[in-house]
Design an enzyme around this catalytic site. Sequence first.
Site, short mmCIF file in Angstrom:
data_model
loop_
_atom_site.label_atom_id
_atom_site.label_comp_id
_atom_site.label_asym_id
_atom_site.label_seq_id
_atom_site.Cartn_x
_atom_site.Cartn_y
_atom_site.Cartn_z
CG ASP A 178 -22.44 14.10 -7.57
OD1 ASP A 178 -22.82 12.96 -7.22
OD2 ASP A 178 -21.90 14.90 -6.79
NE ARG A 238 -7.08 0.45 -15.27
CZ ARG A 238 -7.01 0.03 -16.51
NH1 ARG A 238 -6.21 0.64 -17.38
NH2 ARG A 238 -7.70 -1.01 -16.90
NE ARG A 277 -23.64 15.38 5.69
CZ ARG A 277 -23.68 14.83 4.47
NH1 ARG A 277 -22.60 14.25 3.97
NH2 ARG A 277 -24.76 14.87 3.75
CG ASP A 330 -19.32 20.40 -4.49
OD1 ASP A 330 -18.31 21.07 -4.25
OD2 ASP A 330 -19.82 19.61 -3.67
CB THR A 386 -16.54 6.01 -13.45
OG1 THR A 386 -16.75 6.36 -12.08
CG2 THR A 386 -17.34 6.94 -14.33
#
Lengths: 336, 336, 336, 336, 336, 336
Positions: F277, F239, F106, F313, F236
């Site tokens: 997101d 686990r 990138r 995504d 969040t």
Amino acid sequence: MKVVTFGEVMMRLSPPLNYRLPQAASLEITYGGGDANVAAALAWMGVPAAHVTAFPQHELGHAAAAHLRRFGVDTRHCLFTDRGRLGLYFLEVGASLRPSRIVYDRADSAFANLDPAAFDWDEILKDATWLHWTGITPAISAAAAQATADAIAAARRLGLTVSADVNYRRNLWQYGQRAQDVMPPLVAGCDLVVCTEGDADDLFGIRAEPGTENGFVRMSEQLAARFPQIKRVIATHRRTQSASHERICGLLWQEGQFYETPFYDIAPVVDRIGGGDSFISGFIFGAATYGSPQEALGFATIASALKHTVHGDINLVTPAEVEHLMQGNLTGRLVR
Amino acid sequence: MKVVTFGEVMMRLSPPLNYRLPQAASLEITYGGGDANVAAALAWMGVPAAHVTAFPQHELGHAAAAHLRRFGVDTRHCLFTDRGRLGLYFLEVGASLRPSRIVYDRADSAFANLDPAAFDWDEILKDATWLHWTGITPAISAAAAQATADAIAAARRLGLTVSADVNYRRNLWQYGQRAQDVMPPLVAGCDLVVCTEGDADDLFGIRAEPGTENGFVRMSEQLAARFPQIKRVIATHRRTQSASHERICGLLWQEGQFYETPFYDIAPVVDRIGGGDSFISGFIFGAATYGSPQEALGFATIASALKHTVHGDINLVTPAEVEHLMQGNLTGRLVR
Amino acid sequence: MKVVTFGEVMMRLSPPLNYRLPQAASLEITYGGGDANVAAALAWMGVPAAHVTAFPQHELGHAAAAHLRRFGVDTRHCLFTDRGRLGLYFLEVGASLRPSRIVYDRADSAFANLDPAAFDWDEILKDATWLHWTGITPAISAAAAQATADAIAAARRLGLTVSADVNYRRNLWQYGQRAQDVMPPLVAGCDLVVCTEGDADDLFGIRAEPGTENGFVRMSEQLAARFPQIKRVIATHRRTQSASHERICGLLWQEGQFYETPFYDIAPVVDRIGGGDSFISGFIFGAATYGSPQEALGFATIASALKHTVHGDINLVTPAEVEHLMQGNLTGRLVR
Amino acid sequence: MKVVTFGEVMMRLSPPLNYRLPQAASLEITYGGGDANVAAALAWMGVPAAHVTAFPQHELGHAAAAHLRRFGVDTRHCLFTDRGRLGLYFLEVGASLRPSRIVYDRADSAFANLDPAAFDWDEILKDATWLHWTGITPAISAAAAQATADAIAAARRLGLTVSADVNYRRNLWQYGQRAQDVMPPLVAGCDLVVCTEGDADDLFGIRAEPGTENGFVRMSEQLAARFPQIKRVIATHRRTQSASHERICGLLWQEGQFYETPFYDIAPVVDRIGGGDSFISGFIFGAATYGSPQEALGFATIASALKHTVHGDINLVTPAEVEHLMQGNLTGRLVR
Amino acid sequence: MKVVTFGEVMMRLSPPLNYRLPQAASLEITYGGGDANVAAALAWMGVPAAHVTAFPQHELGHAAAAHLRRFGVDTRHCLFTDRGRLGLYFLEVGASLRPSRIVYDRADSAFANLDPAAFDWDEILKDATWLHWTGITPAISAAAAQATADAIAAARRLGLTVSADVNYRRNLWQYGQRAQDVMPPLVAGCDLVVCTEGDADDLFGIRAEPGTENGFVRMSEQLAARFPQIKRVIATHRRTQSASHERICGLLWQEGQFYETPFYDIAPVVDRIGGGDSFISGFIFGAATYGSPQEALGFATIASALKHTVHGDINLVTPAEVEHLMQGNLTGRLVR
Amino acid sequence: MKVVTFGEVMMRLSPPLNYRLPQAASLEITYGGGDANVAAALAWMGVPAAHVTAFPQHELGHAAAAHLRRFGVDTRHCLFTDRGRLGLYFLEVGASLRPSRIVYDRADSAFANLDPAAFDWDEILKDATWLHWTGITPAISAAAAQATADAIAAARRLGLTVSADVNYRRNLWQYGQRAQDVMPPLVAGCDLVVCTEGDADDLFGIRAEPGTENGFVRMSEQLAARFPQIKRVIATHRRTQSASHERICGLLWQEGQFYETPFYDIAPVVDRIGGGDSFISGFIFGAATYGSPQEALGFATIASALKHTVHGDINLVTPAEVEHLMQGNLTGRLVR
């Protein structure tokens, strides 16, 4: 400039490559419709463009709208209803002397069942400068014909330019009215029409020698005489060699003058669907961009020729790409 | 009418598009064989047709049988044995001046190892009217040649019409007998043969000028003189331009009369395999359907031309599609 | 014989078929570079060949090296560094009058950032007999130009034959030096060059009538006069009909003699990329294999024509396949 | 033994993998229907099986029939009409806590519009021993319900065993009659029914504790009391963990006796569609093959579990494969 | 360190995803063999590795060799002959309680028909330090067994370490000799063997409690007593949950000491083929890299676990990736 | 409500299924970026949303913009420049204990090279109610950090709500400034932040016990104390069981109150990218839709769990789908 188009959008399902339907294990999806293809090609060329239609209120309708948006079409004025299905068509792509074939499965669509009163055309067209529709739209249902008439009336009221691809498809007219009765008042509201000699004969009883420049000019003069609003008539002539090899030229009659282009060879044809729609979108762009009718026609014809090399119903070419060919680069040499 | 064919069916494995074998990450599968292709094309055209063969008793054999059934072939008389493998062939599809290439991997197949006694030909042929075989079948093994002879004998006994595509492939004859010895008594039982001038020379010592109408007629007359059962001889002449461009015409000698068609161009060729098989299946259909030999030949030749535009070994075209072209629609215009 | 090539290797990403980039859901990967393509084609033809380059030290660099190895290239002398990325290019494959387009994304690559001192050319070239490079390599960076000079110097020292495809790409030269200054001393070390009339004009100010045999001969004589080490000049002339239809012939000037081939038609073109590289690899092979310059040139030109029918940058054809066409089998008939 | 089934066949269109419809660029095709799936699974297991339905007379109808034939189903009694479309359904395959979703597009199908008089049931059933139908068929249209009644009546007359999967789908009943009125007389003609406690409650007002062995037995007893022809009732109980993880067991009530199997875990679920159909086809096979009801039920339940690992609506497993698991091989170890 | 392996390489053909063979429209290709997989995994980890085999002299043989080269294997010592075919196997990938299934089609391969005298083992092994073979190789033909014996003899002569995966497959031994006679003298030449308790029983009559640590140790001691050259015995124990869920641990007996790893869960299993080969390649790498037997075993076991998540027969993982897991990163968190 | 997001959009290139990069023959394309994913998920849920970024002025930039538009994002304010490339990332999707891996490519993107003065934030934000950004944006370049600061300042001026996902990625910060210096003044302008205990420690030196509810609350209180504008903190906890099995719960601190959800299991994980997101986009939607913080958090957490089952995504789920699960339908039963 802002263009609004109105008409049905269908999901198109095609076997990969040249496979036949009964041997296909998968189908490639795209979406299109004669009017929506015009909006999408213009949007891809950078022209603000909106499409108006009715979709079913489920995943398929949202997928179709998403497809149009992807190429830049404004879909805000699309209705989502539970009054019908998404029209489909299955396309087998032919090759050489085997023709491509379409199996339509479009009856009872959300578009056919639309409520004309649901479209507020004054609101929809308020920023627009151009309205485009095709003869397929009023063929679908009385409701669709009514909405077309409403849109044209609003466009005239608001001072937009109106264009139509008259595109007569005999099989489509099945809701009890005749194209010969429905189409004339709609065409009377148009400034520009795409019309072949065959369509003029079938729809308006105008006779001309089909497929000749002479015939096209005579037809155009009679059209303009009958519908005084019409200032320009355009069409392509095709010398189809095979399902894989097409030759097209463009013709324009503009207020008494006749223009034409050379024939362009397309071999192989990648995807023939939408070839006509890309001609009219090319002309709308060209007429707004170039001073001369000849250049506008050249742009339109080359844009249509290029469409035959692009997969899907929508002409994904940029103005720069068309102009590259207009400058004589017709041999397809690699661009780095 | 009911047609029975007999011969080996192979799995065909091809890289996608024009990829070469050493660069392919996957292979597309289809199944075919010179005789089975005839049964399948006829079945797809609506003619009852059964194919007789021997398959290995595992997934691949069942997959091959399933493929034939899909297009309508009756596979009830196929044997499933554990006496060998499924024959395979790997096909690289060429383009332009690069030829397509086949790597055969067919040795020791269940078909080569078949037991001739396992076929009850009187039962198999009891409702049939036509038996078709190709010269590939007796080339595979002594057992296959014996079964071919048995089938022809039963067919003659039961009054069927018998046809053969003599199709001489030098490389195939490897089990210790000469084609020149094995083929004549088999051909003697035939009413109709597909035979080129080259095959006639190689197999029967019949000399003619290859590739000329004259040569074809002279060959046919000599064939009929040698094998009095033969009433019709058919063949195609090819003027191959490239792996992607084929030109074919059809020829027929019928009890002293000669018929031929114009050359048909196929560009691009989608899949050349099975072109000959679709000519004979087209002729069997055409001869049963049309009054005139010229029409039968025309149907056969156009059916074969269309096959070149269809993926796979089997000619998936309908009679209506062939007739559409017979009526002069040769430019592949979109059918809606 | 053992050939060593030097230059950048890029990942090539193309939409399937003729899809355009903004509509593609996936991209097919291959890898290539003007010099590496020569090594790979030679390796596939059975000639020991090594390629020297610099790759990034991550999955993409290893994938590119793996691709070359697959076709037989020795990659032992490739560097893996963390000084840059893997160069990429995105290729849209055109059709008919729509050109193929390349979007380069190759800046700041591991190759551009290479350290010339990291290559021990005496070691690398110790068993080799031929060094090949292209004009793209010194265009990429000063470091790449220096490494090219080092390689040529070592090759001369060790008695190798040196060849170059001068291949002038104006856009590439962006690191602050002029091709017109950098290239002459490098070309001075070559025994054989691929050079078109246009390149000779741009790089060396040598004027000739482009695209004529006469022009090619005049250019070759001037090149040889300027660079006395040069004994052979080769080139192809193209009469491009469309993105799908190419015509090429080969030209050779060898110590005062001129040779040329007929034009070969390629329709359709499957993949045009690497067409020039396959001409030079074909010539290196042909010159080593055949006694006559005419045969070497014929081999090279047909090898290049065949490349246009093979997917990817690398010419996956065998000497036997080329020779099959040299013997006049130019109509692409099926090989069983 | 020969089984005949009757009902609609639809084309199923699914995005690859777990893609959602609005992001899919292609759709995978298969074909199925609750009754046809039973015929196809039985045919693949070697049981003669025919399916009866009505298809549209175009490529899609022929493709659907071809699909059934491929797996061995006799399609001779299928009608091809121009009275409607091919029903479609679009399936998004969920994963984990995201459910799979179906968008139905089946209105106005050739099957819904069938003419009951067009089926000569005495002829169709003349060699058959078993008739199977599902509750979906009479839900589609009054004509379909009538044809179902005709078929059951003929089957009883000819002494066939009749089975039904009552399968109540509230949304389907839209032609103006209530399932609660239509179904009882049809179920009265059955020897064997697949029925859950929920269906019994909804259709027949029979209350039982859903999802318990006890409830199943009580429901079965009441069903048998109400419909004395019924001798066997079967069902599966599911403990669905997620869209990717299913647990099922099988239950059988046979003339007063109750049988059940352990729960079988399926993780991951490859394709859940047709799980119930494979349970009933497994039971028809098992009951004809094994002496004990327990074994028949075990076969059916494992066959259904295996179906969840097979793509498509049809259970492509062989009796040997099911028996391999019945022998305790439940850990999926590689079979060479 | 340089490792040489010897054995057959087959083309593997699998339907995509979990499709079954009779429903597949294409097959994915890869290549592998128990010994070649070891060479390829080691080469990918950076260890010089060569594989020795015999291939057919056509496109498929070259494609297989290209596949090995791609991942770094030296293929210079591979023979290309016209004495047989390329062995194939068709793999259906199971899921959950449906097992994966293999249909072998490997008879009469170029490898089975090899000429043992064609391998100059002293030349082939001259730079090598390790020879690895599997019990599959001597099972294929007497010639293959002879070549194996020759290779082992040369390796002992030249001082290489020799390892074998004894891998007894009953069905393969069909050329008239018993594994129980052929294997012992070959195993006698080995320093390290992969051997399960079941194999030890079948091949050498060594009884132990299968699947227990105790059994493994007792077996190892008896093996070492019988074959004094053996210093290390390794194996994995599997607790297969389903075709999609595997649990494995590694065991090592080394000169009287026993080592084991915890069980590792693999869910889902992406590709189970080659799991054992990746264990031995991992051990060869680990033993050469780490000081402690425990670490070597840990590396081997995790490498094998990772293989179950990689498509194809070859373990495409790097040492750094294995070590990342050895450091306790077992939850598969995204690596950026 | 109208949401505006700002940040880089990259093309993501992934091998199909679980293939590794060096074995892939094609790469699937999608596009995404932490901020753009939020806009797209909101647009798909029906919330007006615009994304602001800089794209290169060529096919790849237009393709990326088209992708966002497809799902409803307003792209009018995107810049198209010739100051850099399109950022790319290559994603290998892991399975089980093999992690997914990203190779970033990138550097030197059009976004990194953007001109902050080119964005007229007062114009861009004039109809908006919410601005969202992520900590990735200021990490890319000083120019990007400046533009972020400008956007936040304008948003505060115009009275928008501002949210940020602080998302600290150590490797990204390479332009010479420290995240610890750049981030605090940006975060000071936020009303809502997504922040884990680890990020709070790294960026702001706030210590808490990571991964505990207690720690989250303590961190939130300290954050709010330091940045008084912050009223809500969300995160969040994961686990992670394996690359194929994730467990997540949601946590919210809102003006002194703490809320949390149960853990949700996702097995298998279809696509983990964008999970965070979709949590924030879910929270923005939920907070605007539901009265209670608990419901807003529940919506966000289930939306994020569902994202793990969606390719790409972007979280292509509708509010109705999330609410279906909120009502307790967590077992993924088929929805017809």
